[in-house]
Design a protein around this motif. Structure first.
Motif, PDB file in Angstrom:
ATOM      1  N   TYR A 170    -137.548 -22.040 -13.147  1.00 31.21           N
ATOM      2  CA  TYR A 170    -136.045 -22.378 -11.876  1.00 31.21           C
ATOM      3  C   TYR A 170    -135.514 -21.280 -11.984  1.00 31.21           C
ATOM      4  CZ  TYR A 170    -135.761 -26.914 -15.764  1.00 31.21           C
ATOM      5  OH  TYR A 170    -135.666 -27.962 -16.571  1.00 31.21           O
ATOM      6  N   ASP A 171    -135.775 -20.340 -12.415  1.00 33.95           N
ATOM      7  CA  ASP A 171    -135.134 -19.091 -12.001  1.00 33.95           C
ATOM      8  C   ASP A 171    -136.080 -17.798 -13.153  1.00 33.95           C
ATOM      9  OD1 ASP A 171    -132.890 -18.488 -13.518  1.00 33.95           O
ATOM     10  OD2 ASP A 171    -132.921 -20.198 -13.392  1.00 33.95           O
ATOM     11  N   ALA A 172    -136.295 -16.804 -11.862  1.00 37.58           N
ATOM     12  CA  ALA A 172    -136.409 -15.836 -13.185  1.00 37.58           C
ATOM     13  C   ALA A 172    -136.600 -14.038 -11.792  1.00 37.58           C
ATOM     14  CB  ALA A 172    -138.097 -16.197 -13.635  1.00 37.58           C
ATOM     15  N   THR A 173    -136.249 -13.487 -13.304  1.00 41.49           N
ATOM     16  CA  THR A 173    -136.720 -12.559 -12.608  1.00 41.49           C
ATOM     17  C   THR A 173    -137.580 -11.359 -13.058  1.00 41.49           C
ATOM     18  OG1 THR A 173    -134.171 -11.807 -12.414  1.00 41.49           O
ATOM     19  CG2 THR A 173    -135.063  -9.896 -12.164  1.00 41.49           C
ATOM     20  N   ASN A 174    -138.841 -10.414 -12.381  1.00 42.33           N
ATOM     21  CA  ASN A 174    -140.025  -9.714 -12.477  1.00 42.33           C
ATOM     22  C   ASN A 174    -139.411  -8.148 -12.741  1.00 42.33           C
ATOM     23  OD1 ASN A 174    -140.041  -7.854  -9.960  1.00 42.33           O
ATOM     24  ND2 ASN A 174    -141.636  -9.368  -9.784  1.00 42.33           N
ATOM     25  N   ASP A 175    -140.155  -7.740 -14.163  1.00 43.78           N
ATOM     26  CA  ASP A 175    -140.262  -6.080 -14.130  1.00 43.78           C
ATOM     27  C   ASP A 175    -139.673  -5.802 -13.322  1.00 43.78           C
ATOM     28  OD1 ASP A 175    -142.472  -6.062 -13.593  1.00 43.78           O
ATOM     29  OD2 ASP A 175    -143.509  -5.535 -15.681  1.00 43.78           O
ATOM     30  N   LYS A 176    -139.859  -5.496 -12.017  1.00 44.36           N
ATOM     31  CA  LYS A 176    -139.684  -4.856 -10.757  1.00 44.36           C
ATOM     32  C   LYS A 176    -138.092  -4.445 -11.113  1.00 44.36           C
ATOM     33  CE  LYS A 176    -143.516  -2.674 -11.478  1.00 44.36           C
ATOM     34  NZ  LYS A 176    -143.478  -1.220 -11.419  1.00 44.36           N
ATOM     35  N   GLY A 177    -137.250  -5.984 -11.118  1.00 44.27           N
ATOM     36  CA  GLY A 177    -135.778  -6.849 -10.089  1.00 44.27           C
ATOM     37  C   GLY A 177    -135.946  -7.090  -9.535  1.00 44.27           C
ATOM     38  N   LEU A 178    -136.934  -7.943  -9.022  1.00 45.48           N
ATOM     39  CA  LEU A 178    -137.090  -9.072  -8.058  1.00 45.48           C
ATOM     40  C   LEU A 178    -136.614 -10.236  -8.586  1.00 45.48           C
ATOM     41  CD1 LEU A 178    -137.857  -9.624  -4.849  1.00 45.48           C
ATOM     42  CD2 LEU A 178    -140.077 -10.388  -5.671  1.00 45.48           C
ATOM     43  N   SER A 179    -136.210 -10.688  -7.846  1.00 48.78           N
ATOM     44  CA  SER A 179    -135.528 -12.338  -8.880  1.00 48.78           C
ATOM     45  C   SER A 179    -135.450 -13.391  -7.241  1.00 48.78           C
ATOM     46  CB  SER A 179    -134.211 -11.947  -8.699  1.00 48.78           C
ATOM     47  OG  SER A 179    -133.830 -10.843  -9.506  1.00 48.78           O
ATOM     48  N   MET A 180    -135.802 -14.561  -8.338  1.00 48.85           N
ATOM     49  CA  MET A 180    -135.863 -15.624  -6.734  1.00 48.85           C
ATOM     50  C   MET A 180    -135.307 -17.394  -7.925  1.00 48.85           C
ATOM     51  SD  MET A 180    -140.312 -16.482  -5.395  1.00 48.85           S
ATOM     52  CE  MET A 180    -139.717 -18.485  -4.855  1.00 48.85           C
ATOM     53  N   ALA A 181    -134.863 -18.234  -7.596  1.00 48.34           N
ATOM     54  CA  ALA A 181    -134.369 -19.724  -7.941  1.00 48.34           C
ATOM     55  C   ALA A 181    -134.307 -20.027  -6.381  1.00 48.34           C
ATOM     56  CB  ALA A 181    -132.862 -19.410  -8.073  1.00 48.34           C
ATOM     57  N   GLY A 182    -135.253 -21.371  -7.154  1.00 50.49           N
ATOM     58  CA  GLY A 182    -135.399 -22.952  -6.493  1.00 50.49           C
ATOM     59  C   GLY A 182    -133.770 -23.920  -7.117  1.00 50.49           C
ATOM     60  N   LEU A 183    -133.878 -24.407  -5.435  1.00 47.69           N
ATOM     61  CA  LEU A 183    -132.646 -25.132  -5.794  1.00 47.69           C
ATOM     62  C   LEU A 183    -133.202 -26.425  -5.119  1.00 47.69           C
ATOM     63  CD1 LEU A 183    -131.402 -22.311  -5.958  1.00 47.69           C
ATOM     64  CD2 LEU A 183    -129.295 -23.298  -5.357  1.00 47.69           C
ATOM     65  N   ASN A 184    -132.331 -27.751  -4.893  1.00 45.82           N
ATOM     66  CA  ASN A 184    -132.464 -28.613  -4.363  1.00 45.82           C
ATOM     67  C   ASN A 184    -132.080 -28.361  -3.098  1.00 45.82           C
ATOM     68  OD1 ASN A 184    -133.154 -31.125  -5.227  1.00 45.82           O
ATOM     69  ND2 ASN A 184    -131.429 -32.299  -5.224  1.00 45.82           N
ATOM     70  N   PHE A 185    -133.514 -29.574  -3.050  1.00 46.47           N
ATOM     71  CA  PHE A 185    -133.173 -29.421  -0.861  1.00 46.47           C
ATOM     72  C   PHE A 185    -133.392 -30.536  -0.680  1.00 46.47           C
ATOM     73  CE2 PHE A 185    -134.705 -27.829   2.794  1.00 46.47           C
ATOM     74  CZ  PHE A 185    -133.453 -26.854   2.925  1.00 46.47           C
ATOM     75  N   PRO A 186    -132.663 -31.756  -1.734  1.00 44.95           N
ATOM     76  CA  PRO A 186    -133.705 -33.304  -1.007  1.00 44.95           C
ATOM     77  C   PRO A 186    -133.531 -33.173   1.105  1.00 44.95           C
ATOM     78  CG  PRO A 186    -131.399 -33.239  -1.563  1.00 44.95           C
ATOM     79  CD  PRO A 186    -131.513 -31.942  -2.053  1.00 44.95           C
ATOM     80  N   THR A 245    -126.072 -23.391  -7.407  1.00 44.39           N
ATOM     81  CA  THR A 245    -125.734 -22.442  -6.949  1.00 44.39           C
ATOM     82  C   THR A 245    -126.200 -21.408  -7.109  1.00 44.39           C
ATOM     83  OG1 THR A 245    -123.517 -23.757  -6.501  1.00 44.39           O
ATOM     84  CG2 THR A 245    -123.503 -21.068  -5.956  1.00 44.39           C
ATOM     85  N   ALA A 246    -126.734 -20.709  -6.144  1.00 49.60           N
ATOM     86  CA  ALA A 246    -127.332 -19.268  -6.115  1.00 49.60           C
ATOM     87  C   ALA A 246    -126.438 -18.163  -5.750  1.00 49.60           C
ATOM     88  CB  ALA A 246    -128.917 -19.283  -6.669  1.00 49.60           C
ATOM     89  N   ALA A 247    -126.945 -17.224  -6.667  1.00 48.93           N
ATOM     90  CA  ALA A 247    -126.165 -15.503  -5.813  1.00 48.93           C
ATOM     91  C   ALA A 247    -126.187 -14.316  -6.946  1.00 48.93           C
ATOM     92  CB  ALA A 247    -124.927 -15.933  -6.217  1.00 48.93           C
ATOM     93  N   ASN A 248    -127.174 -13.569  -5.769  1.00 49.62           N
ATOM     94  CA  ASN A 248    -126.500 -12.077  -6.020  1.00 49.62           C
ATOM     95  C   ASN A 248    -125.990 -11.487  -6.262  1.00 49.62           C
ATOM     96  OD1 ASN A 248    -129.647 -10.215  -6.394  1.00 49.62           O
ATOM     97  ND2 ASN A 248    -128.844  -9.618  -4.201  1.00 49.62           N
ATOM     98  N   TYR A 249    -125.587 -10.164  -6.798  1.00 46.84           N
ATOM     99  CA  TYR A 249    -124.716  -9.807  -7.025  1.00 46.84           C
ATOM    100  C   TYR A 249    -125.283  -7.846  -7.728  1.00 46.84           C
ATOM    101  CZ  TYR A 249    -119.488  -8.463  -8.349  1.00 46.84           C
ATOM    102  OH  TYR A 249    -118.617  -7.704  -8.437  1.00 46.84           O
ATOM    103  N   THR A 250    -124.498  -7.670  -6.891  1.00 49.95           N
ATOM    104  CA  THR A 250    -124.681  -5.672  -7.629  1.00 49.95           C
ATOM    105  C   THR A 250    -122.662  -4.787  -7.961  1.00 49.95           C
ATOM    106  OG1 THR A 250    -126.483  -5.374  -6.257  1.00 49.95           O
ATOM    107  CG2 THR A 250    -125.242  -3.469  -7.000  1.00 49.95           C
ATOM    108  N   ALA A 251    -123.082  -4.563  -9.273  1.00 51.40           N
ATOM    109  CA  ALA A 251    -121.671  -3.873  -9.439  1.00 51.40           C
ATOM    110  C   ALA A 251    -122.075  -2.272  -9.364  1.00 51.40           C
ATOM    111  CB  ALA A 251    -121.249  -4.001 -10.460  1.00 51.40           C
ATOM    112  N   LYS A 252    -122.024  -2.096 -11.103  1.00 51.22           N
ATOM    113  CA  LYS A 252    -123.372  -0.526 -11.331  1.00 51.22           C
ATOM    114  C   LYS A 252    -124.412  -1.230 -11.717  1.00 51.22           C
ATOM    115  CE  LYS A 252    -123.787   3.124 -14.810  1.00 51.22           C
ATOM    116  NZ  LYS A 252    -123.099   3.935 -15.703  1.00 51.22           N
ATOM    117  N   ASP A 253    -124.816  -2.249 -12.156  1.00 51.09           N
ATOM    118  CA  ASP A 253    -126.490  -2.808 -11.975  1.00 51.09           C
ATOM    119  C   ASP A 253    -126.522  -3.390 -11.351  1.00 51.09           C
ATOM    120  OD1 ASP A 253    -127.099  -0.772 -14.126  1.00 51.09           O
ATOM    121  OD2 ASP A 253    -127.566  -1.798 -16.330  1.00 51.09           O
TER     122      ASP A 253
END
Length: 323
Positions: free
Chosen positions: A65-81, A3-11
């Motif tokens: 498996y998942d990562a974030t770059n120094d510009k704040g762009l993020s990505m994750a790969g999840l199982n999709f059999p 499971t992956a999620a994107n979330y915004t609070a103050k940051d």
């Protein structure tokens, strides 16, 4: 499954649960801007955005498996059999192998809008990293502070879905997952009002009755609904402690406990949960055995260097005795 999620609070925060029955010695890995990324069918990147995330480092190459770059762009790969369908390399177009898709995206782009445009001629190809690491069937969530997309390489070709929920699990395909949310539009964080009948007295005998019908099983469709409901209704304070605590509670609502999903002689568990503050470049995680939150700050590394920095997971439980 995952499971992956994107979330915004103050940051802004991005993370995932990795649910599997085995481990590939994954480690929190920082790739600096001058680490040479060589790709199989497209030009490599000698310089690129720095990134931090979870990876297995094989032959000196970070398989993220998942990562974030120094510009704040993020990505994750999840199982999709059974649904992931990688193609042979073609003469035309941009042929990217599944294992290099995360660094190819995060190395070059600053935002989801840029990625969306670049994917118009991308083909995810069936090239293996090695005999030990054949192509894994994956789909991906790509997020920034403002939006998320889901990318799926299926039989019909590469599909890019807008992801307004900003959550991803596994099968079925994302369009079906998103449509299934319609079946739960009646759920609420508030006490229910009786509509069953005006002739019957109803007793709101417990808190939480507004969410009766929210799935609680561990299947991917149910986890999608549970994580979506939890995420979209989550409220966090502005502090870093409050925000990362809330994010780990979101992921905790769909984590896998050993003994509940049997796979032959093994059991699927949540190997790790991650939460990256994409504004600060701090990657937090906890593991199945160690519930203490551990952080790695990418900006404390030499991001203009050329050597990977890798931190093996701290898996032993940390207990503070108060007496």
């Amino acid at each position: 499954m995952c499971t992956a999620a994107n979330y915004t609070a103050k940051d802004h925060y991005f993370g995932r649960n990795l649910d599997l029955e085995y481990s590939y010695r994954e480690a929190v890995t920082v790739t600096p801007r001058n680490f040479p990324f060589e790709f199989r069918k497209v030009p490599g990147l000698q310089t690129h955005h720095a990134m931090v995330g979870m990876a297995t480092v094989a032959d000196g190459y970070p398989l993220y498996y998942d990562a974030t770059n120094d510009k704040g762009l993020s990505m994750a790969g999840l199982n999709f059999p059974d649904n992931a369908d990688y193609k042979p390399p073609s003469e035309g177009g941009t042929n990217v192998a599944s294992f290099e898709f995360i660094p190819w995206v995060l190395g070059q782009f600053d935002s989801v809008a840029q990625v969306r445009e670049a994917l118009s001629d991308v083909r995810i190809v069936d090239t293996a990293f090695s005999e030990a690491f054949p192509p894994s069937p994956l789909h991906w969530i790509i997020s920034d502070r403002n939006e998320s997309i889901t990318v799926e390489a299926v039989a019909e070709g590469l599909k890019v879905h807008e992801n307004p929920i900003q959550v991803l699990t596994n099968n079925p395909t994302f369009d079906i997952q998103l449509f299934n949310i319609n079946n739960f539009m009646n759920l609420s964080v508030d006490p229910p009002e009786p509509h069953f009948s005006k002739e019957i007295p109803f007793d709101v005998y417990s808190r939480g009755l507004g969410a009766v019908g929210l799935p609680g099983d561990l299947s991917s469709m149910s986890r999608f609904v549970k994580a979506a409901f939890t995420k979209v209704n989550s409220i966090s304070g502005d502090s870093e402690s409050e925000a990362i605590s809330q994010f780990f509670h979101i992921l905790g609502s769909v984590e896998q406990q050993r003994g509940c999903v049997r796979l032959g002689d093994k059991y699927e568990i949540t190997i790790y949960s991650s939460c990256c503050n994409t504004d600060k470049g701090i990657y937090y995680y906890r593991t199945y055995e160690n519930s203490q939150i551990t952080g790695v700050d990418m900006h404390k590394e030499d991001l203009d260097g050329s050597e990977l920095a890798s931190y093996p997971l701290l898996k032993d439980q940390k207990i503070l005795m108060q007496n």
